[in-house]
Motif scaffolding. Structure first.
Motif, PDB file in Angstrom:
ATOM      1  N   ASP A  98      33.608  37.373  48.965  1.00 55.49           N
ATOM      2  CA  ASP A  98      35.004  37.805  48.888  1.00 55.49           C
ATOM      3  C   ASP A  98      35.280  38.749  47.725  1.00 55.49           C
ATOM      4  OD1 ASP A  98      35.947  36.495  51.176  1.00 55.49           O
ATOM      5  OD2 ASP A  98      36.140  34.599  50.100  1.00 55.49           O
ATOM      6  N   ASP A  99      34.314  38.889  46.801  1.00 51.78           N
ATOM      7  CA  ASP A  99      34.569  39.811  45.689  1.00 51.78           C
ATOM      8  C   ASP A  99      33.606  41.005  45.689  1.00 51.78           C
ATOM      9  OD1 ASP A  99      32.309  38.538  44.898  1.00 51.78           O
ATOM     10  OD2 ASP A  99      33.118  37.710  43.042  1.00 51.78           O
ATOM     11  N   PHE A 100      33.130  41.377  46.899  1.00 55.78           N
ATOM     12  CA  PHE A 100      32.232  42.530  47.025  1.00 55.78           C
ATOM     13  C   PHE A 100      33.064  43.814  47.104  1.00 55.78           C
ATOM     14  CE2 PHE A 100      29.132  45.146  49.584  1.00 55.78           C
ATOM     15  CZ  PHE A 100      28.126  45.165  48.630  1.00 55.78           C
ATOM     16  N   LEU A 101      32.535  44.863  46.476  1.00 56.03           N
ATOM     17  CA  LEU A 101      33.279  46.133  46.400  1.00 56.03           C
ATOM     18  C   LEU A 101      33.475  46.800  47.771  1.00 56.03           C
ATOM     19  CD1 LEU A 101      31.128  49.105  45.014  1.00 56.03           C
ATOM     20  CD2 LEU A 101      30.216  47.234  46.405  1.00 56.03           C
ATOM     21  N   ASP A 109      28.391  46.156  38.909  1.00 53.34           N
ATOM     22  CA  ASP A 109      28.689  47.422  39.593  1.00 53.34           C
ATOM     23  C   ASP A 109      29.181  47.238  41.020  1.00 53.34           C
ATOM     24  OD1 ASP A 109      28.153  49.128  37.452  1.00 53.34           O
ATOM     25  OD2 ASP A 109      26.000  49.073  37.842  1.00 53.34           O
ATOM     26  N   ASP A 110      29.059  46.009  41.571  1.00 57.31           N
ATOM     27  CA  ASP A 110      29.550  45.827  42.952  1.00 57.31           C
ATOM     28  C   ASP A 110      30.719  44.851  43.013  1.00 57.31           C
ATOM     29  OD1 ASP A 110      28.185  43.522  42.473  1.00 57.31           O
ATOM     30  OD2 ASP A 110      26.758  43.734  44.120  1.00 57.31           O
ATOM     31  N   PHE A 111      31.492  44.789  41.919  1.00 52.71           N
ATOM     32  CA  PHE A 111      32.675  43.911  41.880  1.00 52.71           C
ATOM     33  C   PHE A 111      33.867  44.627  42.510  1.00 52.71           C
ATOM     34  CE2 PHE A 111      36.148  41.675  39.450  1.00 52.71           C
ATOM     35  CZ  PHE A 111      35.899  40.410  39.942  1.00 52.71           C
ATOM     36  N   LEU A 112      34.674  43.862  43.227  1.00 52.39           N
ATOM     37  CA  LEU A 112      35.806  44.462  43.949  1.00 52.39           C
ATOM     38  C   LEU A 112      36.873  45.059  43.036  1.00 52.39           C
ATOM     39  CD1 LEU A 112      38.288  41.822  45.452  1.00 52.39           C
ATOM     40  CD2 LEU A 112      36.999  41.513  43.322  1.00 52.39           C
ATOM     41  N   CYS A 113      37.597  46.027  43.543  1.00 52.10           N
ATOM     42  CA  CYS A 113      38.818  46.530  42.915  1.00 52.10           C
ATOM     43  C   CYS A 113      39.981  45.644  43.342  1.00 52.10           C
ATOM     44  CB  CYS A 113      39.094  47.968  43.344  1.00 52.10           C
ATOM     45  SG  CYS A 113      37.936  49.150  42.667  1.00 52.10           S
ATOM     46  N   ARG A 132      28.460  55.824  46.517  1.00 45.07           N
ATOM     47  CA  ARG A 132      29.252  55.042  45.547  1.00 45.07           C
ATOM     48  C   ARG A 132      29.493  55.900  44.324  1.00 45.07           C
ATOM     49  NH1 ARG A 132      26.848  48.855  45.901  1.00 45.07           N
ATOM     50  NH2 ARG A 132      27.070  48.661  48.169  1.00 45.07           N
TER      51      ARG A 132
END
Lengths: 340, 340
Positions: free
Chosen positions: B152-155, A152-156, A256
């Motif tokens: 680097d891949d945090f939302l 749920d906290d992975f980047l776009c 969020r």
């Protein structure tokens, strides 16, 4: 912050569906026409560039035809002042990639104009009007490299203009919600499968056609290896996500407000095995392998699996496995039985 | 895809700085005027709503005054066809929160119009014109809950309109770059500290003022507990990030063109201990503790630490510790010595 009209009102709930003429929009509209929304009766207002015939056994909705990016349409919506707005209107992935200007105009500018019109309505009401706003986003907001399961906290990190436009839409919906102008949520839909209707040119089309066509006694082309893994949910699950998003308390979301929806992660070979269990060897034999490097390259960039913990905790539910997805297709589209 | 003019050109490099009248913009402009950019001489074109006096010992840049959100300014920029564009123009956090419309107009609409003008120039050139575009983003794109170090891949989950607008800007720069219209990068700056000049009303102002004022023999107010941890870099480091972003090969970024910049993670007490080592007990004694719950509540939502691995791998560098940040302030702003 003013309470949402949708939460405090009694009696009829006023519901608008932007993109109400599309496949999901029509299923959602018919579900609400038949069942109401959140235990309340609903009046339905659909907006799209066109509509299929409406079933005669259901109360007819308002059907408004227009270009969602035109200022008059945002004004219509704000003057209507729905309790709940579903925003499904979009230029899809392939078209947004080919027609760059149209994608930005419809997927970003139209949404911005709608949100601004709703903000004006909120302010004109002295803060009382604050509609529930359900924005249909997509797993296209994500791009590789992926973890084994996307959390749920992975980047776009979108790989297409469509994905970038959806991610921007989510940020707008979140900020307008944080400011209290709307009560919004963005739900990131899995690939919807089995998609009814004719085969189309979408790169993802084969995920549906390798099930739909064999069930209908027709041949289907599989352009990728059996090992390709992807994230699916049925059209019925999508309608469930949307109505659930329209009726739950969003306070738990905090700021969020974009959520990964649940789905079924499976490989093409697992799809085919499920088809074999449901419809037998003859159906499977109608799948013709015809590798297409261009489609394979696109599919390489797509998400394969998720851990959608927040959505599950909020009560969103998809199918248990791909076999259930096929059985839902047979129930909802084929009258409960395999033809032939 | 056409090679960037910035990479293939010889001789003078044409550089535009949007927001060139601000603190960082002026430091960047003077650095480039004195040193060129990436080993090449540069002609400088600054855009802002106003400018401080330019030092007489450096070649004078073009100074264009205007509203960056006005269509004529985007047309000016595209007609100028710079090799490198630094986009630092923004309505800052506090103002974007107070004036919602102005924030969206300047931070989103202006950027969109600029990118569209550059796309038109790209197409008019038959694809040859593709400027390096360096977008100053911010750690305001992030919101809690945070991991111990933000990877680097945090939302992106902004807590302010400013943060949402910066995140949207990043997505636009990425998509226009993916399509080949520009060669863009977005760099997420830490809080810039020690900020020169007078104390201001920004919630983050105390991070600088508890160093700057005591060094100048004046009292400073500390509105938060000593234990507050934050992410800092000097103005000199910010200029280094920007010039590095303008000159490195961006192919390694792939489609993830927004980067967390390096910085120094330290607590307020570590800031104060560094001040004690550099300037002694008398300076520290000028810090007056005056807790402010409103500021504390805002600061609670700010990032505290990062693991900026991609930026470090690409050669971006900040200070080693907060003491170095103080010594840079003394060198660059106080002529190398503590007054008094």
């Amino acid at each position: 912050m003013a309470a949402s009209v949708a939460e405090t009102g009694t009696g009829m709930k006023k519901v608008a569906i932007l993109g109400g003429g599309g496949m999901i929009g029509q299923k959602l509209a018919r579900h609400i026409a038949a069942n109401g929304l959140g235990g309340q009766e609903a009046t339905l207002h659909l907006h799209d560039i066109g509509f299929p015939p409406w079933p005669t056994d259901l109360p007819a909705p308002e059907e408004r035809t227009g270009d969602i990016a035109a200022p008059a349409e945002a004004e219509w919506l704000a003057a209507l002042a729905p309790d709940v707005i579903f925003h499904l209107a979009a230029v899809v992935s392939g078209e947004a990639e080919q027609d760059f200007e149209k994608g930005w105009r419809v997927n970003v500018d139209a949404l911005r104009r709608i949100l601004e019109a709703l903000r004006a309505a909120h302010e004109a009401s002295g803060g009382r009007y604050r509609p529930r706003f359900v924005f249909a986003s997509s797993i296209a907001v994500f791009g590789p490299p992926f973890p084994e399961k996307i959390g749920d906290d992975f980047l776009c990190a979108p790989q297409t203009s469509y994905g970038a436009q959806k991610a921007i839409g989510e940020l707008m919906v979140s900020d307008f919600s944080r400011k209290g102008f709307i009560d919004g949520i963005a739900i990131r839909l899995p690939t919807i499968c089995v998609r009814p209707g004719k085969p189309n040119k979408a790169a993802s089309g084969f995920f549906s056609s390798i099930i739909r066509e064999p069930l209908a006694g027709q041949e289907a082309v599989l352009p990728v290896p059996d090992t390709v893994r992807h994230w699916h949910a049925s059209p019925r699950a999508a309608v469930g996500f949307l109505t659930h998003a329209a009726t739950i308390d969003l306070a738990a979301l905090g700021s969020r407000r974009a959520l990964n929806m649940p789905g079924v992660s499976c490989t093409v070979v697992e799809q085919i095995e499920a088809l074999r269990r449901v419809a037998g060897e003859a159906a499977v034999a109608r799948i013709r392998r015809e590798p297409d490097p261009a489609i394979m390259a696109i599919v390489e960039g797509w998400p394969r699996d998720f851990a959608p913990e927040r959505a599950l905790a909020l009560g969103f539910r998809a199918e248990r496995d791909f076999e259930e997805i096929i059985r839902i297709h047979i129930e909802d589209e084929l009258g409960g039985a395999i033809p032939g």
